[in-house]
Scaffold this active site. Structure first.
Site, PDB file in Angstrom:
ATOM      1  CG  HIS A   4      48.690  58.030  23.429  1.00 38.34           C
ATOM      2  ND1 HIS A   4      48.429  58.113  22.419  1.00 38.34           N
ATOM      3  CD2 HIS A   4      50.072  57.348  23.703  1.00 38.34           C
ATOM      4  CE1 HIS A   4      49.251  56.925  21.571  1.00 38.34           C
ATOM      5  NE2 HIS A   4      50.116  56.351  22.403  1.00 38.34           N
TER       6      HIS A   4
ATOM      7  CG  ASP B 183      54.023  55.192  23.643  1.00 33.25           C
ATOM      8  OD1 ASP B 183      54.730  54.546  22.784  1.00 33.25           O
ATOM      9  OD2 ASP B 183      52.741  55.481  23.485  1.00 33.25           O
TER      10      ASP B 183
ATOM     11  CG  ASP C  34      54.927  51.862  26.991  1.00 33.73           C
ATOM     12  OD1 ASP C  34      56.201  51.974  26.954  1.00 33.73           O
ATOM     13  OD2 ASP C  34      54.426  51.667  26.048  1.00 33.73           O
TER      14      ASP C  34
ATOM     15  CG  HIS D 162      53.644  58.887  20.572  1.00 33.51           C
ATOM     16  ND1 HIS D 162      54.510  57.938  19.894  1.00 33.51           N
ATOM     17  CD2 HIS D 162      52.748  58.478  21.290  1.00 33.51           C
ATOM     18  CE1 HIS D 162      53.827  56.664  20.038  1.00 33.51           C
ATOM     19  NE2 HIS D 162      52.861  56.991  21.109  1.00 33.51           N
TER      20      HIS D 162
ATOM     21  CB  CYS E 139      53.433  48.626  24.445  1.00 30.54           C
ATOM     22  SG  CYS E 139      53.159  49.713  23.318  1.00 30.54           S
TER      23      CYS E 139
ATOM     24  CE  LYS F  33      57.181  51.163  23.860  1.00 31.26           C
ATOM     25  NZ  LYS F  33      56.084  51.951  23.520  1.00 31.26           N
TER      26      LYS F  33
ATOM     27  CG  HIS G 120      53.174  59.470  16.824  1.00 28.92           C
ATOM     28  ND1 HIS G 120      52.701  58.379  16.623  1.00 28.92           N
ATOM     29  CD2 HIS G 120      54.277  59.306  16.596  1.00 28.92           C
ATOM     30  CE1 HIS G 120      53.570  57.735  16.471  1.00 28.92           C
ATOM     31  NE2 HIS G 120      54.646  58.000  16.148  1.00 28.92           N
TER      32      HIS G 120
HETATM   33  C1  VGL Z   1      50.402  51.683  23.727  1.00 31.25           C
HETATM   34  C2  VGL Z   1      48.722  52.142  22.268  1.00 31.25           C
HETATM   35  C3  VGL Z   1      49.400  53.199  21.882  1.00 31.25           C
HETATM   36  C4  VGL Z   1      51.085  50.798  24.840  1.00 31.25           C
HETATM   37  C5  VGL Z   1      51.276  52.582  23.346  1.00 31.25           C
HETATM   38  O1  VGL Z   1      51.849  51.133  25.671  1.00 31.25           O
HETATM   39  O2  VGL Z   1      50.580  49.553  24.964  1.00 31.25           O
HETATM   40  N1  VGL Z   1      49.186  51.287  23.008  1.00 31.25           N
HETATM   41  N2  VGL Z   1      50.748  53.531  22.486  1.00 31.25           N
HETATM   42 ZN    ZN Z   2      51.635  55.254  21.741  1.00 33.16          ZN
END
Ligand code: VGL
Ligand code: ZN
Length: 206
Positions: A90, A55, A17, A57, A160, A115, A61
């Site tokens: 996000h 990430d 990410d 979404h 993550c 994901k 979401h």
């Molecule tokens: C993440 C919060 C929500 C991450 C992703 O990449 O750590 N944290 N979505």
């Molecule tokens: Zn996320």
């Protein structure tokens, strides 16, 4: 830094990410998130095999506070699979925030795994969604490619990266988290819990 000899054909680097929304100016900025970019570029050059995650979404979401009237970011809700922290919107599919950081240079990365695309389920881990049952397919991919050791770097250390590391271990891979190439969010002691969990599960930080 790892030695080249440490990164043979059975090793894979999982870069989690490293996206605009998790860097300064992003919608869910991890403090000093962008600092990892040059270091990850350097680290990745030492690996023959690299997998990136993103990430990704859909708008609306269920992990977004904006999807729950009256709720604010960083509050929690109970969803079908348990307690979910609510985030600012996000990494919405095909927006600038969801793109990989512009200075990430890993041309030889072999897979970009997205994901978090199911509207009702969040997915911190690159292996399982947050219901801990829905697979992303990554474990099967890594096994079919005969990788044995997974090095993990990226954002955020306490979300993550943490859950990807735990699941990699559960899936039977040898796991090492490259801690100086991660940055954390630190919500309600999440950094401390992450370190504790790694110790309990025998996940190495290198
Ligand atoms: C993440 C919060 C929500 C991450 C992703 O990449 O750590 N944290 N979505
Ligand atoms: Zn996320």
């Amino acid at each position: 830094m790892l030695e080249k000899s440490a990164t043979g054909g059975k090793d894979v680097l999982l870069v989690v990410d490293v996206q605009n929304d998790f860097c300064s100016g992003g919608r869910l900025a991890v403090p000093r998130g962008e600092e990892v970019v040059p270091v990850i570029n350097e680290l990745a050059r030492q690996f023959e095999h690299v997998v990136l995650t993103q990430d990704w979404h859909p708008a609306g979401h269920h992990s977004f506070a904006s999807s729950h009237p009256g709720k604010k970011p960083y509050e929690t809700v109970e969803l079908a699979y348990g307690t979910q922290i609510l985030w600012p919107d996000h990494c919405i599919q095909d927006t600038d925030g969801a793109r990989l950081h512009g200075e990430l240079r890993i041309p030889h990365a072999e897979l970009v795994l997205r994901k978090g695309y199911h509207r009702e389920i969040d997915s911190y881990s690159a292996f399982y969604e947050n219901d801990h049952t829905t697979h992303t397919g990554l474990a099967g991919y890594l096994r079919e490619r005969a990788f044995e050791r997974v090095y993990i770097a990226g954002l955020a250390f306490d979300f993550c990266v943490r859950f990807s590391a735990e699941d990699a271990k559960r899936e039977g891979f040898e796991v090492a988290v490259v801690e100086n190439v991660c940055r954390g969010i630190d919500i309600e002691g999440s950094l401390r819990v992450t370190r504790q969990t790694f110790e309990t599960l025998g996940i190495r930080c290198v």
